[in-house]
Every structure is written in C-alpha cells, then in structure tokens.
Write an enzyme that holds these catalytic residues in place. Structure first.
Site, mmCIF file in Angstrom:
data_model
loop_
_atom_site.group_PDB
_atom_site.id
_atom_site.type_symbol
_atom_site.label_atom_id
_atom_site.label_comp_id
_atom_site.label_asym_id
_atom_site.label_seq_id
_atom_site.Cartn_x
_atom_site.Cartn_y
_atom_site.Cartn_z
ATOM 1 N N ARG A 46 62.866 -96.596 -27.357
ATOM 2 C CA ARG A 46 62.822 -97.882 -28.065
ATOM 3 C C ARG A 46 63.216 -99.049 -27.162
ATOM 4 O O ARG A 46 62.689 -100.149 -27.296
ATOM 5 C CB ARG A 46 63.720 -97.824 -29.304
ATOM 6 C CG ARG A 46 63.099 -97.001 -30.423
ATOM 7 C CD ARG A 46 64.063 -96.758 -31.583
ATOM 8 N NE ARG A 46 64.818 -97.905 -32.006
ATOM 9 C CZ ARG A 46 64.746 -98.481 -33.211
ATOM 10 N NH1 ARG A 46 63.929 -98.003 -34.124
ATOM 11 N NH2 ARG A 46 65.510 -99.511 -33.513
ATOM 12 N N ARG A 57 55.537 -111.735 -23.966
ATOM 13 C CA ARG A 57 55.884 -113.146 -24.103
ATOM 14 C C ARG A 57 55.968 -113.842 -22.741
ATOM 15 O O ARG A 57 55.572 -115.006 -22.604
ATOM 16 C CB ARG A 57 57.200 -113.320 -24.860
ATOM 17 C CG ARG A 57 57.083 -113.093 -26.332
ATOM 18 C CD ARG A 57 56.281 -114.208 -27.006
ATOM 19 N NE ARG A 57 56.227 -113.986 -28.419
ATOM 20 C CZ ARG A 57 55.139 -113.623 -29.095
ATOM 21 N NH1 ARG A 57 53.995 -113.455 -28.469
ATOM 22 N NH2 ARG A 57 55.189 -113.427 -30.390
ATOM 23 N N HIS A 60 52.583 -114.758 -21.852
ATOM 24 C CA HIS A 60 52.150 -115.933 -22.599
ATOM 25 C C HIS A 60 52.661 -117.228 -21.954
ATOM 26 O O HIS A 60 52.067 -118.287 -22.124
ATOM 27 C CB HIS A 60 52.633 -115.869 -24.055
ATOM 28 C CG HIS A 60 51.961 -114.805 -24.857
ATOM 29 N ND1 HIS A 60 52.593 -114.173 -25.907
ATOM 30 C CD2 HIS A 60 50.722 -114.259 -24.773
ATOM 31 C CE1 HIS A 60 51.765 -113.281 -26.427
ATOM 32 N NE2 HIS A 60 50.628 -113.320 -25.754
ATOM 33 N N SER A 86 68.667 -100.434 -20.673
ATOM 34 C CA SER A 86 69.180 -99.087 -20.923
ATOM 35 C C SER A 86 70.587 -99.184 -21.503
ATOM 36 O O SER A 86 71.500 -99.681 -20.829
ATOM 37 C CB SER A 86 69.218 -98.279 -19.619
ATOM 38 O OG SER A 86 69.863 -97.027 -19.813
ATOM 39 N N GLY A 87 70.746 -98.712 -22.718
ATOM 40 C CA GLY A 87 72.067 -98.748 -23.337
ATOM 41 C C GLY A 87 73.095 -98.001 -22.517
ATOM 42 O O GLY A 87 74.146 -98.543 -22.168
ATOM 43 N N SER A 88 72.787 -96.771 -22.162
ATOM 44 C CA SER A 88 73.731 -95.932 -21.421
ATOM 45 C C SER A 88 73.811 -96.314 -19.951
ATOM 46 O O SER A 88 74.848 -96.141 -19.313
ATOM 47 C CB SER A 88 73.341 -94.458 -21.520
ATOM 48 O OG SER A 88 72.146 -94.205 -20.776
ATOM 49 N N THR A 91 70.003 -93.156 -17.758
ATOM 50 C CA THR A 91 68.730 -92.451 -17.885
ATOM 51 C C THR A 91 68.189 -92.158 -16.484
ATOM 52 O O THR A 91 67.951 -93.082 -15.698
ATOM 53 C CB THR A 91 67.719 -93.293 -18.695
ATOM 54 O OG1 THR A 91 68.332 -93.639 -19.943
ATOM 55 C CG2 THR A 91 66.427 -92.542 -18.932
ATOM 56 N N SER A 149 70.205 -98.093 -32.306
ATOM 57 C CA SER A 149 69.435 -99.127 -33.009
ATOM 58 C C SER A 149 69.995 -100.529 -32.834
ATOM 59 O O SER A 149 69.243 -101.478 -32.581
ATOM 60 C CB SER A 149 69.334 -98.804 -34.502
ATOM 61 O OG SER A 149 68.543 -97.664 -34.716
ATOM 62 N N GLU A 152 69.223 -101.860 -29.370
ATOM 63 C CA GLU A 152 67.788 -102.129 -29.214
ATOM 64 C C GLU A 152 67.376 -103.403 -29.955
ATOM 65 O O GLU A 152 66.620 -104.225 -29.425
ATOM 66 C CB GLU A 152 66.989 -100.920 -29.699
ATOM 67 C CG GLU A 152 67.247 -99.687 -28.861
ATOM 68 C CD GLU A 152 67.205 -98.374 -29.632
ATOM 69 O OE1 GLU A 152 67.466 -97.332 -29.010
ATOM 70 O OE2 GLU A 152 66.938 -98.381 -30.856
ATOM 71 N N ASP A 160 63.915 -112.534 -27.012
ATOM 72 C CA ASP A 160 63.254 -113.658 -27.692
ATOM 73 C C ASP A 160 64.007 -114.966 -27.462
ATOM 74 O O ASP A 160 63.393 -116.027 -27.294
ATOM 75 C CB ASP A 160 63.093 -113.380 -29.188
ATOM 76 C CG ASP A 160 61.914 -112.473 -29.498
ATOM 77 O OD1 ASP A 160 61.080 -112.227 -28.598
ATOM 78 O OD2 ASP A 160 61.811 -112.017 -30.653
#
Length: 185
Positions: A46, A57, A60, A86-88, A91, A149, A152, A160
């Site tokens: 995710r 974006r 764009h 990467s949260g951790s 990876t 979650s 992410e 954004d």
C-alpha cells in the site's frame, strides 16, 4: 460501531498526525524535489500505491517523475532523487534499491515511521510520519486501524499537501495542471 462511526474515528486519527510532522523536514524535502533532475519513487504494498499517486500528481505539475520497477522508468543518475516510502524502513527490496541509488550518486529520501531504520540511515533526507507499524505490538502509536493503515493514509495526505506546496512555489493552479492530465481515455 457503524461504518460512519469508524470513518469518523479514522478522520480524527489522521487529524492528530498533522502536528507530529516536522515542517522543517517537509520543506527540505519539497526543495530537494524541486532541485532534482528526475524523481524516482519506490514503496512496497500500500505504501507503493501511495507513491504511485504522488508520481502521477508530480507528472501533472511537469516534474520528471517515475515509479521504480515500471517498464517506462528512466535510469537514475547523480543529481536525481529516490524517494522511498516505508513504514518500517526495513523492507529488503527497498533497502537494496536505496543502496544502489547511493552507489550511483543519487540522493535518497525516506518517508517513514522509523528514521533509525536501515533505509532511514541510508537516506540523505528523512521525513518522519506518525503511524503504527504493521506489527502493532512493537509500536508506541495507537490506532484502531489494522497494520500500517494510518501510516499509509498519512503518507497519501502528506504527498497531497506537498503537491499544494509545489503549486504555491511554482505558481500553478489546478487548471494549469489539468492540461497535463491524460486525454486519450
């Protein structure tokens, strides 16, 4: 709880993340993106999807940006920027990508929960985002959401917000950006 009550709690959790993000780190990150020749974004699962939306974006906005691993991705060169979400920060495939980018002479930016991780230590720029790791028994951030979650979602909203900052710095508005939107559909 009803679905809308869960949604309300998720939105409240996201609202609490805002003050935990460093404006200094975010501004350094924005400036590095604007100063780089090409931008590459990598992430797994995710986190990778959030990165893909960010690359769209940036495209764009007229920024030369790519997703690592896509068939149309350019080659990374010195003065290019690799962004790893990467949260951790552990990876293995992403660690290898970061190491390769550093060996080529690129700059590495880590968007992570864990600045002291392997990727965080390899990175030239680190933006720490709040959130819980996938294994929530090891984290200190509480969330009702499963696995990563909250991280992410925070990453997507952070990306954004960066786009809005780019727009401000480059004098762009949505109408100018829409001119670069896909039109062959």
């Amino acid at each position: 709880m009803l679905t809308t009550q869960y949604l309300d709690e998720v939105v409240q959790e996201l609202s609490r993340t805002i003050n935990l993000i460093s404006d200094k780190e975010a501004e350094e990150f924005v400036n590095k993106i604007l100063d780089s020749n090409k931008i590459f974004v990598a992430g797994a699962g995710r986190s990778g999807f959030m990165g893909k939306s960010f690359v769209m974006r940036m495209m764009h906005m007229g920024i030369d940006a790519y997703i690592v691993g896509e068939t149309v991705t350019a080659n990374l060169e010195p003065d290019d920027l690799l962004i790893i979400g990467s949260g951790s920060g552990e990876t293995k495939t992403l660690v290898a990508i970061a190491e390769k980018a550093k060996n080529i002479g690129g700059t590495v930016a880590a968007i992570t929960i864990s600045p002291d991780s392997t990727i965080g230590k390899l990175a030239d720029i680190v933006v720490k985002l709040p959130g819980a790791p996938k294994d929530q028994s090891t984290g200190d951030y509480q969330t009702i959401q499963p696995m990563g979650s909250l991280f992410e979602q925070t990453m997507l909203l952070f990306y954004d917000a960066l786009i809005l900052r780019f727009m401000e710095k480059k004098g762009l508005d949505s109408n100018k950006m829409y001119g670069k939107h896909a039109n062959l559909e």
